[in-house]
Design a protein around this motif. Sequence first.
Motif, PDB file in Angstrom:
ATOM      1  N   MET A   1      17.983  38.768 -19.979  1.00 62.13           N
ATOM      2  CA  MET A   1      17.580  37.355 -19.952  1.00 62.13           C
ATOM      3  C   MET A   1      16.818  37.049 -18.666  1.00 62.13           C
ATOM      4  O   MET A   1      17.187  37.484 -17.587  1.00 62.13           O
ATOM      5  N   ASP A   2      15.742  36.358 -18.816  1.00 60.80           N
ATOM      6  CA  ASP A   2      14.964  35.910 -17.667  1.00 60.80           C
ATOM      7  C   ASP A   2      15.872  35.095 -16.747  1.00 60.80           C
ATOM      8  O   ASP A   2      16.560  34.190 -17.186  1.00 60.80           O
ATOM      9  N   SER A   5      15.784  31.389 -17.002  1.00 56.80           N
ATOM     10  CA  SER A   5      16.086  30.695 -18.249  1.00 56.80           C
ATOM     11  C   SER A   5      17.464  30.040 -18.179  1.00 56.80           C
ATOM     12  O   SER A   5      18.420  30.657 -17.715  1.00 56.80           O
ATOM     13  N   ARG A   8      18.662  30.697 -23.772  1.00 58.69           N
ATOM     14  CA  ARG A   8      17.932  31.706 -24.524  1.00 58.69           C
ATOM     15  C   ARG A   8      18.655  31.855 -25.853  1.00 58.69           C
ATOM     16  O   ARG A   8      19.783  32.341 -25.897  1.00 58.69           O
ATOM     17  N   GLU A  28      13.763  29.021 -25.913  1.00 64.81           N
ATOM     18  CA  GLU A  28      13.854  29.489 -24.520  1.00 64.81           C
ATOM     19  C   GLU A  28      13.510  28.301 -23.624  1.00 64.81           C
ATOM     20  O   GLU A  28      12.461  27.668 -23.805  1.00 64.81           O
ATOM     21  N   ALA A  30      13.351  27.131 -19.524  1.00 61.74           N
ATOM     22  CA  ALA A  30      13.402  27.616 -18.143  1.00 61.74           C
ATOM     23  C   ALA A  30      14.111  26.602 -17.248  1.00 61.74           C
ATOM     24  O   ALA A  30      14.211  25.420 -17.584  1.00 61.74           O
ATOM     25  N   HIS A  35      12.449  20.067 -21.904  1.00 57.04           N
ATOM     26  CA  HIS A  35      12.017  20.624 -23.188  1.00 57.04           C
ATOM     27  C   HIS A  35      12.375  19.644 -24.300  1.00 57.04           C
ATOM     28  O   HIS A  35      13.528  19.250 -24.436  1.00 57.04           O
TER      29      HIS A  35
END
Length: 313
Positions: A1-2, A5, A8, A28, A30, A35
């Motif tokens: 996983m980034d 983030s 996810r 996803e 960040a 969002h």
Amino acid sequence: MDSFSVIRARAIAKSFGDVIALDRVDLEVARGQIHGLVGPNGAGKTTLLGLLLGLAVADSGELDVLGAPVGRSLTAPEGVAGFVDGPGLYPSLTARQNLAALAALHGHGKRAAAIDDVLAEVGLTDVADDRARGFSLGMRQRLGLAAALLTKPRLLVLDEPSNGLDPAGKKHVHGVLTRLAAEGTGVVLSSHRMDDLEALCSEVTILATGRVVFSGPLSQLAPESRELDYRLRTSDPGTTRTTAAGTRGIRIIEGAAPRHDADVLVVRALVPALDELVSGLVRSGVALRELAPVVSPLEAAFLALTEPQEADR
Ligand SMILES: Nc1ncnc2c1ncn2[C@@H]1O[C@H](COP(=O)(O)OP(=O)(O)OP(=O)(O)O)[C@@H](O)[C@H]1O
């Protein structure tokens, strides 16, 4: 996983009996991103937000929130705050008492100053000692947001937070969300208000009947990539109509202009054709008084991407 983030989700599915509320949804989000979740009634927005808050568990798929997989227990992951279907409040307690009680319930013993701060931030200082029972929908939404702020969330999840807000309330809520995002908190919110989403969000996910039909930066919905309808008001409606009819890539939409306003022409075009039309009008000595999309790029994308799916139902 980034590591940047806060959410996810991969191939998340959730059904209620025969109703597929979420159908292999990816999402996803960040750190520091606001969002937006948008979709027609019944698209699955509240169901998805509920999974993020630990109010329900997915039937299948992978969901990581704040870097950790969400288990099957019905609890909000640590660091996540928010509400769906309106905030849970105690009607007989005042705004201030509600916040103290909610803070105690969640194990956040809070100083009165912290409660005063969040009340001020959402614009409820003047009614801090009024009972929540008498609060309007917009005031309840703001109190719910204040409660979430007390927990200093790293992910804030809100279902239609603009519902019932007057312009002052909206200003407070937008200010709070923008500040949180600037400090690194991820915010996911659903709304039917395209103007709010466009003002607040850098990315949106459009859901239709449980499926993701678009997810990405709002800039990808820019008019460069799709035809939009534009209102055109000029000093010479007759010449404008003739010029528009003779410009390649321009379609006049008859009957779309307001009946009382004979000076307005509605045309459908991509930006390059529109540029051509405006140049032609200027060459003919026609003055341009108004040129604006009839609906915003987000609303146009929403309608284009969700209407066929709705018809398939
Ligand atoms: N607890 C439940 N029991 C049965 N069906 C449910 C339940 N929750 C949601 N659904 C169904 O799942 C689908 C998705 O509902 P959801 O509330 O997530 O949509 P939504 O996008 O939030 O809609 P709205 O914009 O109307 O709030 C709908 O068909 C709804 O009827």
